[in-house]
Design a protein around this motif. Sequence first.
Motif, short mmCIF file in Angstrom:
data_model
loop_
_atom_site.label_atom_id
_atom_site.label_comp_id
_atom_site.label_asym_id
_atom_site.label_seq_id
_atom_site.Cartn_x
_atom_site.Cartn_y
_atom_site.Cartn_z
N ARG A 136 -19.19 -0.26 -24.24
CA ARG A 136 -18.45 -0.56 -23.02
C ARG A 136 -19.11 0.08 -21.81
O ARG A 136 -19.72 1.13 -21.90
N ALA A 137 -18.95 -0.58 -20.66
CA ALA A 137 -19.48 -0.05 -19.40
C ALA A 137 -18.82 1.30 -19.09
O ALA A 137 -17.66 1.52 -19.46
N PRO A 138 -19.54 2.20 -18.43
CA PRO A 138 -20.88 2.02 -17.85
C PRO A 138 -22.03 2.34 -18.80
O PRO A 138 -23.18 2.40 -18.38
N VAL A 139 -21.73 2.61 -20.10
CA VAL A 139 -22.80 2.91 -21.05
C VAL A 139 -23.76 1.74 -21.12
O VAL A 139 -23.34 0.58 -21.17
N ALA A 140 -25.03 2.05 -21.12
CA ALA A 140 -26.05 1.01 -21.11
C ALA A 140 -26.69 0.86 -22.48
O ALA A 140 -27.06 1.85 -23.10
N SER A 141 -26.78 -0.35 -22.95
CA SER A 141 -27.61 -0.67 -24.11
C SER A 141 -28.43 -1.89 -23.73
O SER A 141 -28.10 -2.60 -22.78
N TRP A 142 -29.49 -2.14 -24.47
CA TRP A 142 -30.33 -3.29 -24.12
C TRP A 142 -29.57 -4.60 -24.19
O TRP A 142 -29.79 -5.50 -23.38
N GLY A 143 -28.65 -4.71 -25.14
CA GLY A 143 -27.86 -5.93 -25.25
C GLY A 143 -26.95 -6.14 -24.06
O GLY A 143 -26.82 -7.26 -23.54
N VAL A 144 -26.32 -5.07 -23.59
CA VAL A 144 -25.45 -5.15 -22.41
C VAL A 144 -26.27 -5.55 -21.19
O VAL A 144 -25.85 -6.39 -20.39
N MET A 145 -27.44 -4.94 -21.04
CA MET A 145 -28.29 -5.24 -19.88
C MET A 145 -28.78 -6.69 -19.93
O MET A 145 -28.86 -7.36 -18.89
N ALA A 146 -29.11 -7.19 -21.12
CA ALA A 146 -29.55 -8.58 -21.25
C ALA A 146 -28.41 -9.53 -20.90
O ALA A 146 -28.61 -10.56 -20.24
N SER A 147 -27.19 -9.18 -21.33
CA SER A 147 -26.03 -10.02 -21.01
C SER A 147 -25.78 -10.04 -19.51
O SER A 147 -25.51 -11.10 -18.93
#
Length: 287
Positions: free
Chosen positions: A233-244
């Motif tokens: 969940r935001a604001p935690v960043a993962s590559w999948g979240v950033m790609a989405s």
Amino acid sequence: MNSHSRSLDESYILNSWKRFSKNRLAMVSIYMLLTLILCSIILPFLTPNTYYETHLSMKNTAPNLNHYFGTDDLGRSMYARIWWGARISLFIGTTAAFIDMVIGVSYGAFAGLAGGKTEEIMMRIADIFYSLPYLLVVILLTVVMKQGIFTIILAMTLTGWIKMARIIRAETLSLKEQDFVLAALSLGTSRRRILLKHIIPNCFGTIITAVTLTIPHAIFTEAFLSFLGLGVRAPVASWGVMASDGLGALAYYPWRLFFPAAFITITMLAFNLLGNGLRDAFDPRLR
């Protein structure tokens, strides 16, 4: 285990390493992964920005000397988010693979050595778990539990260990017919000791190879789930979240999708090359 058997194991490991070191792609993959891991540990502390700091005046800034990977729609540094995201993605991938290894090796080795009705019942239970729709399990878990890293790992390992269990069971069925295992059984050695001293050590190459190939699958699964909004969940960043987040801005701000997608691709490629190299190095036909 006597000195002769130890020397044979050491010779096998040494020969396997020699074969592995001759595989240039596999060696390159090791350097790539080591570089990626070191960067994910060190670089987040060297960048002046954090992954959650917003600067609306600099939103959607193209890559430059101040922001190497540009910024997103909230003005957050893509560079900082990429390296923090590397920590999340690598942690989830390696943790899920480790749990799959522990459960799968223990379950598969015990089932293979037990044989008979015990093995039949254990493998049918594994088949039931394997038949569960994966995405449905994830959705149910995210509804019942708090959405986050722990939920993702639990969802991936709930059925992820079954492939490992099947592989180790097949190896165990082959190994338990070998003379050294039959001799141990005839001498009254306990099944626990046979598993720990004979079966699992002789599956070492298979286990390492399977784990190495499981990690990129877990990383991609995390990216896929985060892409669907079922991941961290935001604001935690993962590559999948950033790609989405970057997909909708592809036409105007392509760097927002390019960098996370590139790191996912490079990491998966490196792990797969490493796994293929280990598989070739530990291939019993080359012993």
